[in-house]
Design a protein around this motif. Structure first.
Motif, PDB file in Angstrom:
ATOM      1  N   LEU A   1       0.731  -1.238  -0.036  1.00  0.00           N
ATOM      2  CA  LEU A   1      -0.056  -0.038  -0.207  1.00  0.00           C
ATOM      3  C   LEU A   1       0.750   1.184   0.055  1.00  0.00           C
ATOM      4  O   LEU A   1       0.524   2.321  -0.693  1.00  0.00           O
ATOM      5  CB  LEU A   1      -0.929   0.238   1.188  1.00  0.00           C
ATOM      6  CG  LEU A   1      -1.618   1.301   1.362  1.00  0.00           C
ATOM      7  CD1 LEU A   1      -2.604   1.552   0.229  1.00  0.00           C
ATOM      8  CD2 LEU A   1      -2.657   1.310   2.848  1.00  0.00           C
ATOM      9  N   HIS A   2       1.926   1.151   0.787  1.00  0.00           N
ATOM     10  CA  HIS A   2       2.977   2.296   0.691  1.00  0.00           C
ATOM     11  C   HIS A   2       3.520   2.692  -0.431  1.00  0.00           C
ATOM     12  O   HIS A   2       3.541   3.964  -1.033  1.00  0.00           O
ATOM     13  CB  HIS A   2       4.039   2.166   1.804  1.00  0.00           C
ATOM     14  CG  HIS A   2       3.280   2.077   3.338  1.00  0.00           C
ATOM     15  ND1 HIS A   2       3.658   1.242   4.112  1.00  0.00           N
ATOM     16  CD2 HIS A   2       2.515   2.897   3.835  1.00  0.00           C
ATOM     17  CE1 HIS A   2       3.166   1.380   5.210  1.00  0.00           C
ATOM     18  NE2 HIS A   2       2.453   2.382   5.127  1.00  0.00           N
ATOM     19  N   LEU A   3       3.902   1.622  -1.312  1.00  0.00           N
ATOM     20  CA  LEU A   3       4.432   1.760  -2.442  1.00  0.00           C
ATOM     21  C   LEU A   3       3.272   2.210  -3.537  1.00  0.00           C
ATOM     22  O   LEU A   3       3.837   3.355  -4.333  1.00  0.00           O
ATOM     23  CB  LEU A   3       4.889   0.465  -3.017  1.00  0.00           C
ATOM     24  CG  LEU A   3       5.902  -0.287  -2.236  1.00  0.00           C
ATOM     25  CD1 LEU A   3       6.304  -1.799  -3.173  1.00  0.00           C
ATOM     26  CD2 LEU A   3       7.275   0.355  -2.362  1.00  0.00           C
ATOM     27  N   GLY A   4       2.126   1.981  -3.379  1.00  0.00           N
ATOM     28  CA  GLY A   4       1.353   2.381  -4.165  1.00  0.00           C
ATOM     29  C   GLY A   4       0.575   3.878  -4.006  1.00  0.00           C
ATOM     30  O   GLY A   4      -0.101   4.537  -4.753  1.00  0.00           O
ATOM     31  N   THR A   5       0.936   4.338  -2.861  1.00  0.00           N
ATOM     32  CA  THR A   5       0.511   5.814  -2.444  1.00  0.00           C
ATOM     33  C   THR A   5       1.726   6.753  -2.182  1.00  0.00           C
ATOM     34  O   THR A   5       1.542   7.803  -1.578  1.00  0.00           O
ATOM     35  CB  THR A   5      -0.378   5.613  -1.154  1.00  0.00           C
ATOM     36  OG1 THR A   5       0.293   4.839  -0.254  1.00  0.00           O
ATOM     37  CG2 THR A   5      -1.673   4.992  -1.504  1.00  0.00           C
ATOM     38  N   TYR A   6       2.928   6.277  -2.672  1.00  0.00           N
ATOM     39  CA  TYR A   6       4.086   7.201  -2.622  1.00  0.00           C
ATOM     40  C   TYR A   6       4.483   7.386  -1.239  1.00  0.00           C
ATOM     41  O   TYR A   6       5.172   8.695  -0.798  1.00  0.00           O
ATOM     42  CB  TYR A   6       3.917   8.410  -3.495  1.00  0.00           C
ATOM     43  CG  TYR A   6       3.110   8.125  -4.579  1.00  0.00           C
ATOM     44  CD1 TYR A   6       3.659   7.363  -5.448  1.00  0.00           C
ATOM     45  CD2 TYR A   6       1.989   8.662  -4.713  1.00  0.00           C
ATOM     46  CE1 TYR A   6       3.113   7.208  -6.984  1.00  0.00           C
ATOM     47  CE2 TYR A   6       1.502   8.462  -5.895  1.00  0.00           C
ATOM     48  CZ  TYR A   6       1.753   7.732  -7.071  1.00  0.00           C
ATOM     49  OH  TYR A   6       0.950   7.462  -8.126  1.00  0.00           O
ATOM     50  N   THR A   7       3.995   6.374  -0.068  1.00  0.00           N
ATOM     51  CA  THR A   7       4.645   6.875   1.374  1.00  0.00           C
ATOM     52  C   THR A   7       5.438   5.840   2.048  1.00  0.00           C
ATOM     53  O   THR A   7       5.313   5.497   3.160  1.00  0.00           O
ATOM     54  CB  THR A   7       2.916   6.890   2.030  1.00  0.00           C
ATOM     55  OG1 THR A   7       2.379   5.505   1.825  1.00  0.00           O
ATOM     56  CG2 THR A   7       2.216   7.876   1.463  1.00  0.00           C
TER      57      THR A   7
END
Length: 371
Positions: free
Chosen positions: A115-121
């Motif tokens: 999820l962090h990869l997909g939201t740039y976080t």
């Protein structure tokens, strides 16, 4: 007073054309845009408006079948593929990269979730890979050695390597290559017949030339995880169909309906913008200034505080979804409001300023549905 979308779609195509031309022609003239294709969907009906040349060398006119480079709008397909992999039970956005790429186990990047990869976080992955990263082995080594500057989930820093790695992992989870998964699974399921990562020879005649600031013809260069981050080429005929599928996914098979719904989830707020998987969205009504800020240079280049939405928030009420995309020779913008059944696609063969795209699209949509 702006008319409703239904009244425009029903009986006033000529007036719609006037609204579009009033917004688009001055932008093309100001920024010397060789060609642009614009499409609208209003209550499920598509309208196409084509301007200028797909190739100045061959004097080839733009049509709704002309292929343009989508740039970062490609990220919305990457997000959708990851959502489909999750719906299919092949991965969870709560998984860590090392589950699918054993060489990353124990590294700093493995502390981030998909999820962090997909939201740039993920913790500070940069906008681009370093110039010396060329092949898959170097890309994996880069992620192994990467050192974050924040804990996952604290800041959003827009990043091609970040969502690129998500796309790579989604394809691994689906037991295939990313380009193959997009071209043989995703595009056919959505009815997209003229969209490609790898443009085949028989479609090259429809592939526009982009133009750089010196008016040299140019097309996108290959790079690490380029397909996942900025590699899709498509037409307004396909892209407005894609927008319609996002507005009303009910004709799709159940897994794809659920996957589209998942891409409409909001996972983090960043100022007025809500970050989803690929799509960025805003509560509607929205002012032009807020939309410009959400798509600003600072939003793309600077780390911004990200506030997690726990649990993730499925868009409810009026919501505007949007995404910009650019390569060296192309500029694009897509926006839609599902509850108003209206959307716009703008594809151009020059990377003209994003604020000009936003203003033109806003002016068109504002006259077709009250903002």
């Amino acid at each position: 007073m702006a008319a409703s979308a239904a009244s425009w779609a029903g009986d006033d195509a000529a007036r719609i054309r006037g609204i579009v031309e009033t917004a688009i022609r001055p932008v093309m003239a100001e920024h010397d845009v060789p060609g642009m294709a614009v499409a609208l969907t209003i209550d499920g009906q598509a309208f196409y408006f084509n301007y200028g040349l797909a190739s100045k060398q061959g004097n080839v006119p733009v049509t709704e079948r002309t292929l343009f480079e989508l740039g970062s709008i490609s990220k919305t397909f990457t997000g959708l593929l990851a959502a489909y992999a999750q719906v299919s039970g092949k991965l969870s956005l709560a998984d860590h990269p090392g589950k699918f790429m054993p060489r990353l186990k124990g590294s700093a990047i493995d502390r981030a979730k998909l999820l962090h990869l997909g939201t740039y976080t993920a913790g500070g992955l940069p906008l681009q890979f370093p110039d010396d990263i060329m092949d898959e082995a170097q890309t994996t080594s880069y992620f192994q050695a990467w050192a974050p500057d924040a804990e996952p989930g604290k800041f959003r820093r827009y990043s091609n390597p970040s969502i690129g790695l998500l796309g790579h992992i989604a394809a691994l989870a689906l037991d295939g290559d990313f380009a193959e998964a997009i071209e043989t699974r995703l595009f056919p399921e959505l009815g997209l017949n003229s969209s490609y990562v790898r443009v085949p020879q028989e479609a090259m005649a429809d592939y526009a030339w982009g133009y750089d600031q010196a008016n040299n013809p140019i097309r996108v260069n290959r790079g690490p995880l380029d397909a996942q981050a900025y590699g899709v080429k498509s037409s307004t005929a396909d892209m407005i169909r894609y927008v319609q599928a996002n507005i009303d996914p009910s004709p799709l098979k159940a897994p794809w309906r659920r996957a589209i719904k998942d891409t409409h989830q909001g996972y983090f707020t960043v100022g007025d913008m809500v970050q989803g998987l690929g799509w960025e969205h805003y509560r509607h009504p929205i002012t032009l200034d807020r939309l410009l800020e959400g798509n600003s240079r600072g939003m793309a280049l600077e780390p911004r505080i990200a506030t997690p939405l726990v649990p993730p928030e499925l868009s409810s009420g009026l919501t505007l979804f949007n995404k910009t995309g650019s390569t060296n020779g192309f500029g694009a913008y897509v926006a839609f409001i599902p509850q108003k059944q209206i959307g716009i696609v703008m594809l151009a063969n020059r990377n003209f300023p994003i604020p000009a795209r936003i203003r033109a699209a806003y002016a068109i949509m504002e006259q077709l549905t009250p903002f």
